[in-house]
Design a protein around this motif. Structure first.
Motif, PDB file in Angstrom:
ATOM      1  N   SER A   1       0.840   6.687  12.353  1.00  0.00           N
ATOM      2  CA  SER A   1       1.806   5.584  12.471  1.00  0.00           C
ATOM      3  C   SER A   1       3.042   5.797  11.603  1.00  0.00           C
ATOM      4  CB  SER A   1       1.153   4.252  12.103  1.00  0.00           C
ATOM      5  OG  SER A   1       0.138   3.942  13.029  1.00  0.00           O
ATOM      6  N   GLU A   2       2.850   6.243  10.401  1.00  0.00           N
ATOM      7  CA  GLU A   2       3.981   6.451   9.494  1.00  0.00           C
ATOM      8  C   GLU A   2       4.943   7.499  10.055  1.00  0.00           C
ATOM      9  OE1 GLU A   2       4.632   8.122   5.031  1.00  0.00           O
ATOM     10  OE2 GLU A   2       2.932   6.759   5.315  1.00  0.00           O
ATOM     11  N   LYS A   3       4.403   8.581  10.549  1.00  0.00           N
ATOM     12  CA  LYS A   3       5.248   9.643  11.116  1.00  0.00           C
ATOM     13  C   LYS A   3       5.892   9.201  12.432  1.00  0.00           C
ATOM     14  CE  LYS A   3       3.021  13.484   8.812  1.00  0.00           C
ATOM     15  NZ  LYS A   3       2.351  14.761   8.956  1.00  0.00           N
ATOM     16  N   PHE A   4       5.144   8.414  13.207  1.00  0.00           N
ATOM     17  CA  PHE A   4       5.731   7.886  14.439  1.00  0.00           C
ATOM     18  C   PHE A   4       6.905   6.982  14.104  1.00  0.00           C
ATOM     19  CE2 PHE A   4       6.165   4.216  17.253  1.00  0.00           C
ATOM     20  CZ  PHE A   4       6.572   4.852  18.403  1.00  0.00           C
ATOM     21  N   ASN A   5       6.731   6.089  13.136  1.00  0.00           N
ATOM     22  CA  ASN A   5       7.809   5.178  12.743  1.00  0.00           C
ATOM     23  C   ASN A   5       9.017   5.950  12.221  1.00  0.00           C
ATOM     24  OD1 ASN A   5       6.535   2.787  13.500  1.00  0.00           O
ATOM     25  ND2 ASN A   5       5.437   2.647  11.561  1.00  0.00           N
ATOM     26  N   ALA A   6       8.773   7.028  11.494  1.00  0.00           N
ATOM     27  CA  ALA A   6       9.885   7.858  11.009  1.00  0.00           C
ATOM     28  C   ALA A   6      10.633   8.487  12.188  1.00  0.00           C
ATOM     29  CB  ALA A   6       9.367   8.929  10.062  1.00  0.00           C
ATOM     30  N   GLU A   7       9.874   8.958  13.180  1.00  0.00           N
ATOM     31  CA  GLU A   7      10.486   9.549  14.386  1.00  0.00           C
ATOM     32  C   GLU A   7      11.271   8.486  15.162  1.00  0.00           C
ATOM     33  OE1 GLU A   7      11.355  12.513  17.322  1.00  0.00           O
ATOM     34  OE2 GLU A   7      10.684  12.648  15.248  1.00  0.00           O
ATOM     35  N   LEU A   8      10.699   7.295  15.266  1.00  0.00           N
ATOM     36  CA  LEU A   8      11.372   6.191  15.951  1.00  0.00           C
ATOM     37  C   LEU A   8      12.672   5.826  15.238  1.00  0.00           C
ATOM     38  CD1 LEU A   8      11.223   4.109  18.251  1.00  0.00           C
ATOM     39  CD2 LEU A   8       9.970   2.617  16.682  1.00  0.00           C
ATOM     40  N   ASP A   9      12.650   5.782  13.915  1.00  0.00           N
ATOM     41  CA  ASP A   9      13.872   5.510  13.141  1.00  0.00           C
ATOM     42  C   ASP A   9      14.918   6.589  13.361  1.00  0.00           C
ATOM     43  OD1 ASP A   9      12.837   3.174  12.129  1.00  0.00           O
ATOM     44  OD2 ASP A   9      12.207   4.063  10.219  1.00  0.00           O
ATOM     45  N   ARG A  10      14.471   7.845  13.383  1.00  0.00           N
ATOM     46  CA  ARG A  10      15.392   8.961  13.609  1.00  0.00           C
ATOM     47  C   ARG A  10      16.044   8.853  14.992  1.00  0.00           C
ATOM     48  NH1 ARG A  10      15.862  13.462  16.090  1.00  0.00           N
ATOM     49  NH2 ARG A  10      13.824  13.398  17.072  1.00  0.00           N
ATOM     50  N   VAL A  11      15.247   8.541  16.006  1.00  0.00           N
ATOM     51  CA  VAL A  11      15.770   8.400  17.368  1.00  0.00           C
ATOM     52  C   VAL A  11      16.742   7.220  17.449  1.00  0.00           C
ATOM     53  CG1 VAL A  11      15.128   7.784  19.748  1.00  0.00           C
ATOM     54  CG2 VAL A  11      13.846   9.540  18.522  1.00  0.00           C
ATOM     55  N   ASN A  12      16.413   6.099  16.810  1.00  0.00           N
ATOM     56  CA  ASN A  12      17.292   4.926  16.842  1.00  0.00           C
ATOM     57  C   ASN A  12      18.610   5.193  16.123  1.00  0.00           C
ATOM     58  OD1 ASN A  12      15.886   3.138  18.471  1.00  0.00           O
ATOM     59  ND2 ASN A  12      14.618   2.423  16.781  1.00  0.00           N
ATOM     60  N   LYS A  13      18.568   5.946  15.038  1.00  0.00           N
ATOM     61  CA  LYS A  13      19.808   6.313  14.344  1.00  0.00           C
ATOM     62  C   LYS A  13      20.674   7.195  15.251  1.00  0.00           C
ATOM     63  CE  LYS A  13      18.155   5.923   9.612  1.00  0.00           C
ATOM     64  NZ  LYS A  13      17.687   6.645   8.430  1.00  0.00           N
ATOM     65  N   PHE A  14      20.017   8.130  15.922  1.00  0.00           N
ATOM     66  CA  PHE A  14      20.715   9.014  16.855  1.00  0.00           C
ATOM     67  C   PHE A  14      21.371   8.199  17.966  1.00  0.00           C
ATOM     68  CE2 PHE A  14      20.465  11.325  20.918  1.00  0.00           C
ATOM     69  CZ  PHE A  14      21.311  12.369  20.654  1.00  0.00           C
ATOM     70  N   LEU A  15      20.631   7.235  18.527  1.00  0.00           N
ATOM     71  CA  LEU A  15      21.166   6.399  19.610  1.00  0.00           C
ATOM     72  C   LEU A  15      22.323   5.526  19.124  1.00  0.00           C
ATOM     73  CD1 LEU A  15      17.827   5.338  21.336  1.00  0.00           C
ATOM     74  CD2 LEU A  15      19.554   6.897  22.249  1.00  0.00           C
ATOM     75  N   LEU A  16      22.208   5.005  17.909  1.00  0.00           N
ATOM     76  CA  LEU A  16      23.290   4.197  17.336  1.00  0.00           C
ATOM     77  C   LEU A  16      24.557   5.039  17.182  1.00  0.00           C
ATOM     78  CD1 LEU A  16      24.266   1.537  16.064  1.00  0.00           C
ATOM     79  CD2 LEU A  16      23.413   2.404  13.879  1.00  0.00           C
ATOM     80  N   GLU A  17      24.402   6.270  16.690  1.00  0.00           N
ATOM     81  CA  GLU A  17      25.558   7.169  16.549  1.00  0.00           C
ATOM     82  C   GLU A  17      26.183   7.466  17.903  1.00  0.00           C
ATOM     83  OE1 GLU A  17      24.151  10.649  14.534  1.00  0.00           O
ATOM     84  OE2 GLU A  17      23.766   9.564  12.670  1.00  0.00           O
ATOM     85  N   LYS A  18      25.363   7.703  18.902  1.00  0.00           N
ATOM     86  CA  LYS A  18      25.871   7.987  20.251  1.00  0.00           C
ATOM     87  C   LYS A  18      26.623   6.783  20.812  1.00  0.00           C
ATOM     88  CE  LYS A  18      24.707  12.170  21.284  1.00  0.00           C
ATOM     89  NZ  LYS A  18      25.732  13.166  21.579  1.00  0.00           N
ATOM     90  N   LYS A  19      26.083   5.581  20.604  1.00  0.00           N
ATOM     91  CA  LYS A  19      26.740   4.367  21.077  1.00  0.00           C
ATOM     92  C   LYS A  19      28.107   4.210  20.422  1.00  0.00           C
ATOM     93  CE  LYS A  19      26.712   0.480  19.225  1.00  0.00           C
ATOM     94  NZ  LYS A  19      26.808  -0.831  18.659  1.00  0.00           N
ATOM     95  N   GLU A  20      28.151   4.350  19.105  1.00  0.00           N
ATOM     96  CA  GLU A  20      29.413   4.193  18.390  1.00  0.00           C
ATOM     97  C   GLU A  20      30.423   5.260  18.799  1.00  0.00           C
ATOM     98  OE1 GLU A  20      28.093   4.152  14.341  1.00  0.00           O
ATOM     99  OE2 GLU A  20      27.564   2.026  14.414  1.00  0.00           O
ATOM    100  N   GLN A  21      29.941   6.477  18.974  1.00  0.00           N
ATOM    101  CA  GLN A  21      30.826   7.569  19.406  1.00  0.00           C
ATOM    102  C   GLN A  21      31.365   7.295  20.808  1.00  0.00           C
ATOM    103  OE1 GLN A  21      28.792  11.313  19.706  1.00  0.00           O
ATOM    104  NE2 GLN A  21      30.671  12.482  19.970  1.00  0.00           N
ATOM    105  N   HIS A  22      30.500   6.807  21.702  1.00  0.00           N
ATOM    106  CA  HIS A  22      30.922   6.513  23.068  1.00  0.00           C
ATOM    107  C   HIS A  22      31.971   5.402  23.090  1.00  0.00           C
ATOM    108  CE1 HIS A  22      30.700   6.042  27.399  1.00  0.00           C
ATOM    109  NE2 HIS A  22      30.475   4.754  27.229  1.00  0.00           N
ATOM    110  N   LEU A  23      31.728   4.323  22.351  1.00  0.00           N
ATOM    111  CA  LEU A  23      32.692   3.223  22.313  1.00  0.00           C
ATOM    112  C   LEU A  23      34.019   3.664  21.698  1.00  0.00           C
ATOM    113  CD1 LEU A  23      30.421   0.190  21.373  1.00  0.00           C
ATOM    114  CD2 LEU A  23      31.433   0.721  23.591  1.00  0.00           C
ATOM    115  N   LYS A  24      33.939   4.539  20.715  1.00  0.00           N
ATOM    116  CA  LYS A  24      35.151   5.071  20.091  1.00  0.00           C
ATOM    117  C   LYS A  24      35.949   5.902  21.103  1.00  0.00           C
ATOM    118  CE  LYS A  24      36.171   7.769  15.927  1.00  0.00           C
ATOM    119  NZ  LYS A  24      35.533   8.486  14.835  1.00  0.00           N
ATOM    120  N   ASN A  25      35.242   6.736  21.871  1.00  0.00           N
ATOM    121  CA  ASN A  25      35.904   7.556  22.894  1.00  0.00           C
ATOM    122  C   ASN A  25      36.521   6.685  23.984  1.00  0.00           C
ATOM    123  OD1 ASN A  25      35.207   9.886  21.564  1.00  0.00           O
ATOM    124  ND2 ASN A  25      33.447  10.326  22.852  1.00  0.00           N
TER     125      ASN A  25
END
Length: 173
Positions: free
Chosen positions: A85-109
């Motif tokens: 569970s701990e490693k899954f949650n870390a992976e989920l956090d990593r994926v969500n950070k990645f998605l947040l960056e992509k969203k912000e980059q897309h809106l900026k573009n």
């Protein structure tokens, strides 16, 4: 058949994170996470308004419960009570950070493209100059010359004056 065998060997040789095992549900959870990530990336790519992203969990973020539902397992088991569970949650956090960056980059573009289009439109408006008298005379001359080349029957059909007539013909009423 070589294609399917190649796909099967690619899946078997797939590099999995250390918390994922093909012997339990972590494999299903990991692939559910990848599928949801792909869906969220598609959502980000196809939506241009900031208001489209009001609800993070429905638009660009992934919750543990969504992964659990997709993998057909318990949310509690996946996110808190298992040894992975701990490693899954870390992976989920990593994926969500990645998605947040992509969203912000897309809106900026998108904002940058809209600004460029607005500037280009303003520039093209500035470059448009009023038509001069000389240009209007030239256009009139060219149209007159083109009409002269028309056949008299065509001129009559178009209600244009034919040779020797001064005024356009009127329709019979």
């Amino acid at each position: 058949m070589d294609y399917f065998e190649q796909k099967l060997t690619e899946q078997e040789s797939e590099k999995l994170p250390d918390w994922v095992s093909t012997k339990n549900k972590t494999y299903d959870a990991y692939h559910a996470l990848l599928r949801l990530k792909s869906k969220r990336l598609e959502f980000i790519r196809t939506h241009d308004k900031k208001t489209d992203f009001k609800t993070a969990s429905d638009s660009y973020q992934i919750r543990g419960a969504q992964v659990a539902r997709e993998a057909d397992m318990s949310n509690v088991t996946l996110t808190s009570s298992s040894k992975y569970s701990e490693k899954f949650n870390a992976e989920l956090d990593r994926v969500n950070k990645f998605l947040l960056e992509k969203k912000e980059q897309h809106l900026k573009n998108v904002k940058k493209k809209k600004e460029e289009a607005r500037l280009e439109k303003a520039l093209s408006k500035k470059q448009k100059t009023p038509t001069t008298e000389a240009e209007l005379a030239l256009v009139e001359q060219q149209v007159t010359k083109a009409i002269e080349y028309l056949n008299d029957d065509v001129k009559r059909t178009l209600l244009l004056p034919t040779y020797g007539e001064k005024k356009p013909r009127k329709l019979h009423t």
